[in-house]
Design an enzyme around this catalytic site. Structure first.
Site, PDB file in Angstrom:
ATOM      1  N   GLU A  27       0.841  -1.210   0.000  1.00  0.00           N
ATOM      2  CA  GLU A  27       0.000   0.000   0.000  1.00  0.00           C
ATOM      3  C   GLU A  27       0.872   1.256   0.000  1.00  0.00           C
ATOM      4  O   GLU A  27       0.498   2.282  -0.572  1.00  0.00           O
ATOM      5  CB  GLU A  27      -0.953   0.001   1.197  1.00  0.00           C
ATOM      6  CG  GLU A  27      -1.923  -1.186   1.262  1.00  0.00           C
ATOM      7  CD  GLU A  27      -2.759  -1.371   0.007  1.00  0.00           C
ATOM      8  OE1 GLU A  27      -2.989  -0.384  -0.712  1.00  0.00           O
ATOM      9  OE2 GLU A  27      -3.163  -2.522  -0.277  1.00  0.00           O
ATOM     10  N   HIS A  50       1.622   2.256  -3.486  1.00  0.00           N
ATOM     11  CA  HIS A  50       0.505   3.039  -4.053  1.00  0.00           C
ATOM     12  C   HIS A  50       0.568   4.488  -3.547  1.00  0.00           C
ATOM     13  O   HIS A  50       0.370   5.430  -4.300  1.00  0.00           O
ATOM     14  CB  HIS A  50      -0.839   2.444  -3.610  1.00  0.00           C
ATOM     15  CG  HIS A  50      -1.253   1.201  -4.343  1.00  0.00           C
ATOM     16  ND1 HIS A  50      -1.368   1.147  -5.710  1.00  0.00           N
ATOM     17  CD2 HIS A  50      -1.615  -0.039  -3.904  1.00  0.00           C
ATOM     18  CE1 HIS A  50      -1.780  -0.068  -6.084  1.00  0.00           C
ATOM     19  NE2 HIS A  50      -1.925  -0.815  -5.002  1.00  0.00           N
ATOM     20  N   GLU A  74      -0.731  -0.397  -9.810  1.00  0.00           N
ATOM     21  CA  GLU A  74      -0.298  -1.674  -9.248  1.00  0.00           C
ATOM     22  C   GLU A  74       1.200  -1.911  -9.506  1.00  0.00           C
ATOM     23  O   GLU A  74       1.867  -2.583  -8.714  1.00  0.00           O
ATOM     24  CB  GLU A  74      -1.141  -2.800  -9.855  1.00  0.00           C
ATOM     25  CG  GLU A  74      -1.124  -4.095  -9.082  1.00  0.00           C
ATOM     26  CD  GLU A  74      -1.853  -4.047  -7.741  1.00  0.00           C
ATOM     27  OE1 GLU A  74      -2.587  -3.069  -7.460  1.00  0.00           O
ATOM     28  OE2 GLU A  74      -1.672  -5.010  -6.955  1.00  0.00           O
TER      29      GLU A  74
END
Lengths: 506, 506
Positions: A270, A273, A299
């Site tokens: 995460e 991201h 991604e």
């Protein structure tokens, strides 16, 4: 006349600023619902989110929007507009056309169906009863087929859905790359399954207190260059990263006290991201361009950090000692090499989100083939469980004992998201391809990892990917960096080299 | 025709639902900014709040709103509308008239001035330099005078401002109650200052770990009947309670590890506000009527719990032992009586928000008299510091050493909030008056406190106050409960009885 265009441009920017403001409010309400909003407020909160979402949707298809697009699309206008405005008009038009082509009453019906389907899916998954869910997914597929009719398609109906998530990527591309991947990975997975050199993993599952996991994870996020003045880390059932604006990009994680990997690798994922969103150019702030350019490129950033950074042995040369400081007993008798092999264990499994690096693409491929079949009328919804199970047996050599760990495991289809899954595999291929170019610019890549000096990596990604937001299409980003189109060979090489070594295949 | 009205009513409700939805989003964004939003996101977040606020304001003065009001105000319409809709129309009209009467450009200028003034006020307070702030407060007063001109007034110009916060309360009322209060309290304060029976308080200021304070505070909130499934407790610099919707009413508090009173009494105070909002009838959900009816009634709820519950000796008969469990050493040598007297120490002080129960109303009275003078042209802004200091000397016998602890201490005027302060004192009077009626229904009031059985108190307040939201005007609530209008005697009696006892005055 020029003055008139400038005025329209200003009004248009203000208009999109407002849409983005609604989006920030909606995102915060969503984050809050998942991080600790009191449960008795959820129903009204959902109404509020619904009202604001409808407002933002209405703005994207309003007559006012149509007028802006028309006025700013003349050849005269195009000459005087900034690059950012031009791209904004292009994106707004794409969105307008997409949304406007669906009759309002059908769209409304579809939105209601989505939310019903998600709730039925939850029950069906719990009961492992596909038949319960079948009428809903049948309708969802039928709706999407109808929408493809409205939107039109090139070459393959499924292309229209793929394009929503990964502009420019088609069935032709995917058949090619997935074909190559399958040919190479399936035999490798088989050899590994039969290998006598599987790593020991027992020590991974000892008790590791949550607070200690959190502390270690925060250290790693810092190392990655995650900016805590522009973000925070919270706990949720399903981890995610969310950008409210580039100065406020939040990460959430989940702790399993008997498996630290969930929080550590999950947060790094995460965090990848989040780095993307934190480093989009501030010039795009307040516009819909201030966002990742596609699901696949997004991604690629999370998988870059998860796989190419944190599952790399160099990364652990320093961080393994750090990890030991937070979990003093667990790894006392475990060498770095044993640890590295354990966290890279590969084993066919039924659940996508628990899959390892090597088998993960096979999970995606299965979903891709099924979706493609559905939208080309080669697969009927009623046959999904059987086809699903056959494919798992064929590609992974294992068969789900029921639909709960089979065709019902993912929420995506219940939400009407068809065409989304391939982005996960594309992101992985992009990441491997980026890595291949990056090491030309940063030949000391492994040394940087060893030293915990991850900043040059983040800077490289910001320069080549992050800063652009939605200003560049995904395949253009790839081309500008690597000089070529999508090339799955880098991922195949990476997996081969890594796994033949770990499993000592000859 | 009836059908037409029903349709207008439905559309109108949907319209106000939307305004309330914006308000919930804005409130959550505000809560988030104060409880831990990353600082680099604040600027864009403020823009987003600005955009949504402007939208909600625009909706309250739109032509669409005007049309709803007109169509739903005919005598025919009135016959077929529900009580809730009738009240909604009334409130919407009030808001519409108020906002519409100010020319848009003046309002915009005023909003900008407000935000500038707040930031200059912060600096001026820090530097204890009223002259720095003077030009801003002069303009703010001038604007408000002009607005009064637009809005009109009855009897006294200041009445128009009072009515914004406490509908129905006028200068005449306040002169009367404050006069009585002053006549009784000022001499009492003087006698206490000269008393030889001041309580020991040293033991209050020992180290009490934050986590322990939090745990104790949570116990007390539970006892009060605060519903944690419809709320949560967080930490902020300035404590507050905020209702997002009746199922999500949040409280925040502040911890001083060397003075547990801040968190404990502060949380109980905010908890009182929260109980009000949690228990408004669900029938009003999604409308602007789902809110406290006035600042004064709101404050009556917080002060009821803070003063009439938690500064009552019966309350501590059980909870003092509980407190000791969380702070084992601090109170070992302190009897319940000593503890009770210490937390009720009264001492003239300069800062309103740190004042005790007895002297607090005097702080409000001073601000009231100054505001009244300002808007009746009897006081000039330039003379504020001098007048402020004189009044503190007159009423409290102490004089601020500088304007930072004098006229610059509160943010209210910098935000243009004139007419707000009296609500604090009104809330206190209301609370005393409610208590007087409540004990007729709950003659075992003190026993309930002793047993930690606070639920009947909450239920009584819900029945008589909370449930109505904005359906009843403040003075009607008071009248319906007590059978009379505002009567300050109950508060005077309470303070006399309590303080002559604590200070053993003869």
């Amino acid at each position: 006349m020029m003055i008139a265009i400038k005025q329209v441009e200003e009004a248009f920017i203000k208009y999109v600023n407002k849409m983005v403001a609604y989006q920030e409010a909606i995102s915060l309400m969503g984050w809050d619902l998942r991080t600790g909003a009191p449960k008795q407020g959820v129903e009204q909160r959902s109404n509020v989110i619904g009202i604001l979402s409808a407002e933002a949707f209405q703005m994207s298809t309003s007559e006012e929007m149509a007028a802006y697009i028309a006025k700013l699309s003349t050849s005269e206008a195009k000459q005087s507009l900034s690059q950012v405005t031009l791209k904004l008009v292009e994106e707004s038009k794409k969105e307008y056309d997409k949304n406007k082509k669906i009759p309002a009453d059908e769209y409304k019906e579809y939105v209601i169906l989505q939310s019903q389907a998600e709730s039925v899916w939850e029950e069906a998954r719990e009961k492992a009863d596909f038949e319960l869910f079948r009428p809903y997914i049948e309708k969802l597929v039928a709706f999407n087929k109808k929408f493809i009719g409205y939107w039109g398609y090139k070459e393959n109906k499924y292309n229209t859905l793929l394009d929503m998530y990964e502009p420019g990527v088609t069935v032709k591309t995917l058949d090619d790359v997935f074909g190559k991947l399958r040919n190479q990975i399936v035999p490798l997975v088989k050899r590994i399954s039969e290998s006598a050199n599987a790593p020991e993993t027992e020590f991974l599952f000892k008790h590791f207190p949550k607070e200690k996991q959190r502390a270690f994870t925060l250290e790693i996020l810092k190392q990655m260059g995650y900016n805590f003045e522009a973000g925070r880390l919270d706990e949720t059932v399903h981890p995610f990263a969310v950008s409210l604006n580039p100065g406020d990009v939040r990460v959430t994680t989940r702790y399993d006290e008997n498996d630290f990997r969930m929080a550590v690798f999950g947060t790094i994922h995460e965090g990848g991201h989040a780095l993307y969103e934190q480093n989009i150019s501030k010039k795009l702030m307040g516009t819909p361009l201030c966002d990742g350019t596609s699901m696949g490129i997004h991604e690629s950033q999370s998988l870059f950090y998860e796989n190419f950074v944190s599952r790399n042995k160099s990364f652990w040369k320093q961080n393994y000692d750090l990890l030991k400081e937070y979990a003093p007993d667990q790894f006392d008798q475990v060498s770095l090499d044993e640890f590295y092999r354990a966290i890279n264990e590969s084993k066919p499994s039924l659940i996508r989100i628990e899959a390892d690096e090597l088998t993960y693409p096979l999970h995606i491929m299965i979903r891709y083939e099924i979706e493609k079949g559905l939208f080309n009328d080669e697969i009927a919804v009623k046959d999904l469980p059987e086809i699903w199970n056959q494919k798992y047996e064929e590609y992974l050599g294992i068969k789900p004992e029921n639909d709960s760990v089979g065709v019902l495991q993912d929420v995506h289809w219940a939400g009407g998201s068809f065409g989304y899954f391939p982005s996960y595999a594309l992101g992985y291929m992009y990441a491997a391809q980026l890595k291949n170019t990056m090491i030309k610019d940063l030949p000391n890549y492994d040394k940087l990892l060893e030293e915990g000096n991850l900043l040059p990596i983040r800077e490289w990604l910001t320069e080549h990917v992050h800063q652009y937001g939605k200003m560049k299409e995904p395949l253009n980003i790839l081309k500008d960096i690597t000089g070529e189109g999508l090339n799955v060979q880098y991922l195949i090489d990476y997996l081969y080299e890594k796994y033949t070594k770990i499993y000592q295949l000859t």
